[in-house]
Enzyme design. Sequence first.
Site, PDB file in Angstrom:
ATOM      1  N   TYR A   6      29.910  37.672  54.228  1.00 26.85           N
ATOM      2  CA  TYR A   6      30.225  38.370  55.771  1.00 26.85           C
ATOM      3  C   TYR A   6      29.129  37.933  56.536  1.00 26.85           C
ATOM      4  O   TYR A   6      27.940  37.946  55.923  1.00 26.85           O
ATOM      5  CB  TYR A   6      30.110  40.113  55.637  1.00 26.85           C
TER       6      TYR A   6
ATOM      7  N   ARG B 265      24.265  46.968  51.666  1.00 25.14           N
ATOM      8  CA  ARG B 265      24.574  46.060  50.723  1.00 25.14           C
ATOM      9  C   ARG B 265      24.213  44.224  50.585  1.00 25.14           C
ATOM     10  O   ARG B 265      24.292  43.632  51.537  1.00 25.14           O
ATOM     11  CB  ARG B 265      26.086  45.711  50.086  1.00 25.14           C
TER      12      ARG B 265
ATOM     13  N   ARG C 105      36.982  49.015  41.905  1.00 28.24           N
ATOM     14  CA  ARG C 105      38.425  49.551  41.411  1.00 28.24           C
ATOM     15  C   ARG C 105      38.011  50.398  40.359  1.00 28.24           C
ATOM     16  O   ARG C 105      40.058  51.243  40.582  1.00 28.24           O
ATOM     17  CB  ARG C 105      38.233  47.805  41.048  1.00 28.24           C
TER      18      ARG C 105
ATOM     19  N   CYS D  84      42.537  42.929  36.605  1.00 33.96           N
ATOM     20  CA  CYS D  84      43.272  42.884  37.059  1.00 33.96           C
ATOM     21  C   CYS D  84      43.448  41.793  38.395  1.00 33.96           C
ATOM     22  O   CYS D  84      44.005  40.513  39.491  1.00 33.96           O
ATOM     23  CB  CYS D  84      45.347  42.992  37.374  1.00 33.96           C
TER      24      CYS D  84
ATOM     25  N   CYS E 122      44.547  44.540  43.259  1.00 32.60           N
ATOM     26  CA  CYS E 122      44.042  44.524  45.036  1.00 32.60           C
ATOM     27  C   CYS E 122      43.808  43.947  45.484  1.00 32.60           C
ATOM     28  O   CYS E 122      44.612  44.156  47.113  1.00 32.60           O
ATOM     29  CB  CYS E 122      43.249  45.946  44.789  1.00 32.60           C
TER      30      CYS E 122
ATOM     31  N   CYS F 125      47.555  48.871  43.263  1.00 30.49           N
ATOM     32  CA  CYS F 125      46.505  48.620  41.547  1.00 30.49           C
ATOM     33  C   CYS F 125      47.977  48.876  40.285  1.00 30.49           C
ATOM     34  O   CYS F 125      49.082  49.987  40.620  1.00 30.49           O
ATOM     35  CB  CYS F 125      46.170  50.016  42.079  1.00 30.49           C
TER      36      CYS F 125
ATOM     37  N   GLU G  52      60.078  52.544  20.318  1.00 31.36           N
ATOM     38  CA  GLU G  52      60.079  51.583  19.595  1.00 31.36           C
ATOM     39  C   GLU G  52      60.499  50.897  18.389  1.00 31.36           C
ATOM     40  O   GLU G  52      59.763  51.635  17.674  1.00 31.36           O
ATOM     41  CB  GLU G  52      58.530  51.546  20.009  1.00 31.36           C
TER      42      GLU G  52
HETATM   43  C1  LIG Z   1      39.958  45.898  47.706  1.00 27.82           C
HETATM   44  C2  LIG Z   1      38.709  46.119  47.596  1.00 27.82           C
HETATM   45  C3  LIG Z   1      38.136  46.043  48.528  1.00 27.82           C
HETATM   46  C4  LIG Z   1      36.924  45.704  49.105  1.00 27.82           C
HETATM   47  N1  LIG Z   1      36.306  46.308  50.052  1.00 27.82           N
HETATM   48  C5  LIG Z   1      35.240  46.474  51.169  1.00 27.82           C
HETATM   49  C6  LIG Z   1      34.601  46.690  51.688  1.00 27.82           C
HETATM   50  O1  LIG Z   1      35.516  46.847  52.474  1.00 27.82           O
HETATM   51  N2  LIG Z   1      33.449  46.782  51.802  1.00 27.82           N
HETATM   52  C7  LIG Z   1      32.473  46.569  50.389  1.00 27.82           C
HETATM   53  O2  LIG Z   1      31.482  46.656  51.593  1.00 27.82           O
HETATM   54  N3  LIG Z   1      32.791  45.077  49.887  1.00 27.82           N
HETATM   55  C8  LIG Z   1      34.234  45.626  49.463  1.00 27.82           C
HETATM   56  N4  LIG Z   1      34.778  45.232  48.097  1.00 27.82           N
HETATM   57  C9  LIG Z   1      33.641  45.165  46.853  1.00 27.82           C
HETATM   58  C10 LIG Z   1      33.780  46.340  46.255  1.00 27.82           C
HETATM   59  O3  LIG Z   1      33.089  47.971  46.853  1.00 27.82           O
HETATM   60  C11 LIG Z   1      33.238  46.004  45.134  1.00 27.82           C
HETATM   61  O4  LIG Z   1      32.152  46.347  45.432  1.00 27.82           O
HETATM   62  C12 LIG Z   1      33.344  44.838  44.092  1.00 27.82           C
HETATM   63  O5  LIG Z   1      34.871  45.603  44.232  1.00 27.82           O
HETATM   64  C13 LIG Z   1      32.824  45.385  42.232  1.00 27.82           C
HETATM   65  O6  LIG Z   1      32.899  46.819  42.333  1.00 27.82           O
HETATM   66  P1  LIG Z   1      33.848  47.059  41.341  1.00 27.82           P
HETATM   67  O7  LIG Z   1      33.805  46.087  39.840  1.00 27.82           O
HETATM   68  O8  LIG Z   1      33.165  48.198  41.325  1.00 27.82           O
HETATM   69  O9  LIG Z   1      35.246  46.459  41.796  1.00 27.82           O
HETATM   70  C14 LIG Z   1      35.800  45.386  47.674  1.00 27.82           C
HETATM   71  C15 LIG Z   1      36.435  45.219  46.991  1.00 27.82           C
HETATM   72  C16 LIG Z   1      38.336  45.413  46.669  1.00 27.82           C
HETATM   73  C17 LIG Z   1      38.796  45.177  45.104  1.00 27.82           C
END
Ligand SMILES: Cc1cc2nc3c(=O)[nH]c(=O)nc-3n(C[C@H](O)[C@H](O)[C@H](O)COP(=O)(O)O)c2cc1C
Lengths: 664, 174
Positions: A193, A241, A340, A366, A369, A381, A433
């Site tokens: 970004y 972030r 997630r 998986c 999303c 999901c 089953e």
């Molecule tokens: C569907 C989805 C949408 C996300 N949207 C954003 C977002 O809008 N802004 C952001 O900083 N990170 C976004 N992320 C990154 C997550 O906030 C997170 O950093 C990343 O999924 C890793 O964390 P986790 O292993 O707990 O999923 C997104 C991730 C997923 C899977």
Amino acid sequence: MNYDDLVSKWKEYYEQMPGSKMFPELFKPITIRKVKIPNRIKYAATEDNFNKDGFVTEKDVAYIRERARGLVGGICTIQGVYMDPKGEGQGYVGQAAAWDDKFIPGLKKLADAIHEEGAIANIQLMHCGRVGGVKLPYCVGPSAVPQRLRVLKPVKEMTKEEIKTCIKQHGEAARRGIEAGYDIVEISGIVGYLISNFLSSYTNRRTDEYGGDIENRCRFMVEVIEEVRDAVGKDVPIFIRLCAEELLDEMGGNTPEESMVTYKMAEKAGVDCISVTQGWQESLHSVITRDIPQGHWLYNAKRARQHVKVPLSMAYRLFKPEMANKAIADGIIDIWELCRPLIADPYLPKKTLEGKLEDIRYCIACNLCLARLFRDAPITCAVNPLVGHEWEDRWKIKPAEKKKKVMVIGGGPAGLQCALVAAQKGHEVHLYEERNILGGQVVYASKGPYGEDELYGIIEWLKRQCEKAGVIFHMNTTVTPEIIEKEKPDTVVVATGVKFVVPKVPGSNLPHVVLGPDVLEGRGESGERVVVWGGRGDGIIAALYLATKGKKVTIITKDRKPGVDVNPSYIWRYMLKISQAGGRVYRFADIESIEEKRVIIKAAYGVRIPVPCDTVVVSLREPRNELVEAAKKLCSEVHVIGDALQPRRLHNAIHDGYRVGLRI
Amino acid sequence: MSFDPEEELRRLLARYDLLCGIVRATWYEWRQAALEFAKPGTNPLDLVKRAWEIVGHDTAQSYFMALRKNSPTFLEDLANLIVMSSRAMGEDAVVIKSDKPNEVFVQWNECPWPEFARRYKADMEEDVQGCDQWFQTVVDDVNKHFGTKVRLETLKAIPRGDPVCLRRLWIEEG
Ligand SMILES: Cc1cc2nc3c(=O)[nH]c(=O)nc-3n(C[C@H](O)[C@H](O)[C@H](O)COP(=O)(O)O)c2cc1C
């Protein structure tokens, strides 16, 4: 908001709950500027594609409310909002906006929902930079560095005037966030970004004051932070972030040391908490897939700790409360973030607090999303069929008006999910089953060598929940029409999955022709050179399994590419591993005949090719639905679900099961 | 079932040759259609160069995945990719190493494209400059992507009557 009241209300509640003793670090408050946060758990920003023309929808409000409720007082971040009227910063079709005051009422609905659930509201500002311009023919960035991923738009270099405008837009959006009632403002500077584009030597080649050495590359971020601070005042915490490790060495990205400079500069500019992240969408390395062990990235938070004093938060495959609690206790992080895992189970924090760890439905990584997001579709999901339907009453499980005796035939994910919903509605549910193990195809899929065992977690969860809901299991029982006749169920659900079939070609009855599941379960021995017949998910898993055992694998698929049904964030990795092990693929191809030491395939252009092989592993599936006709004769309500209807993926099975469960 | 490998390969080659011929013919057929619809006075060379530029961006993007900035053989890897693309286009090309560091040559011994240019009455110079534009765009995009300073020059061209095409690639100092 009276934060003292909020903290003491939650504290009282936490003290009554076993989880606060098991995981004391997670349920300790933390104060950042004037905001007192009752616990250490944060829902990380999640773009969901639920919104329309930048306006927040009821669907999004209901989705967020559910997450806020589960957070038991933690921080609930809303999706990153874009901030410019042209939509250059917009990376997702359903992304919420904050470029005008007209968006404040919608944003307020989200903040209100979060507050009503007793959580802390965090608004994220996210200009998507070189991942943006989703509705435009271009996107913008510090420099016009060509894209690596074809889905992304060509980049236009921002003028200095555009940079200044963009910085102002961050301030205005932050002001709107505060007016909408948010407690915290977060800036997203991750995965490609805009802020990360300025920070990275890969994407910033400017020669003015916004480019050059790492200090200059930080200038845009610093000015954004200062602008946001001016807009929100001194009491509001600003989070950011930032990548601790870009994983872009192959393209000339920042060194990990340079990334730490960005942390220091952000801290100096006045941020109050840094969310430690790693990797870019354009990176060649795994970051959040199953091959990355849980907690793997904590070393980056450790590094960050040595460079900055502000609190640190972290997500990224940190799914388990025990791991997060320890990371906080060890002083590595201060706040546990989850994205997630809370899509999969919004009540994960609440269940942790209640000590009901066995009830947590863990994310199986998986990445459905994400795949949906990148195809401009609303997120769904695999394991949580309710995602995106939180606002729809008809998706809720309600007591059945008439109690029925339900016979679910098949203990795969479709059957289990259906049995669970039916039992939760109050029906008497019997699940049959024929094997001594539940899970259907997941049993085999979880034999994959790169963390696929994690997949089986959803089966264990479904089994436990079914047991709690009173489902009666009949293991090692093959259902026949006679059993249906004898049991006289009101409803039969056929969830018998698939059978693996060997197409009839010359030589298909030879002894070295074996079925995929046999190989994965260690029953069928395979020789050195293996042909895998079928390139869908099952074939890929079999090929991977064999490749890691040192076999030379050739995949034969009729499809235009192998793994058309496998998630994009996995298939390229899988194919890379297979080809690194010397594997090959024939697309648009089928086996014409099988001989003892080779198969003859018919490939593209109608050309026949001899492929040497010692073993043929068949991974071709057909629905197993032979009971359907008999069931229809014996019972007035019959449903066919999952692979028995049509062989598909895990999420289809679970969603079929849920929907049909609701209908019974 | 009887299986004659030579017969299968012969059939494959015949179909592949046919396909390649269709692709080349289509290129010139599109050129002709585009010129008919183009503004009066359009210079065919400009049209052709623009088309190859578009191709170049696409080719470059596929190279991004294959190249590594931190590889010590970056320039040679790029030259090998060019050879690979050229072979896929039906040409016969090789990488020739140089005595100097940071320099490499690509030589094309055979190229089927001029024959098609002749057949469709396109100026031979379009072929030379079209190819130049293609490779130049690839090199420019690679430089933008990786922040490198690869340079390219054409030394010989079959459509100009040379026995081979020869291009020099080098990394500019500093
Ligand atoms: C569907 C989805 C949408 C996300 N949207 C954003 C977002 O809008 N802004 C952001 O900083 N990170 C976004 N992320 C990154 C997550 O906030 C997170 O950093 C990343 O999924 C890793 O964390 P986790 O292993 O707990 O999923 C997104 C991730 C997923 C899977």
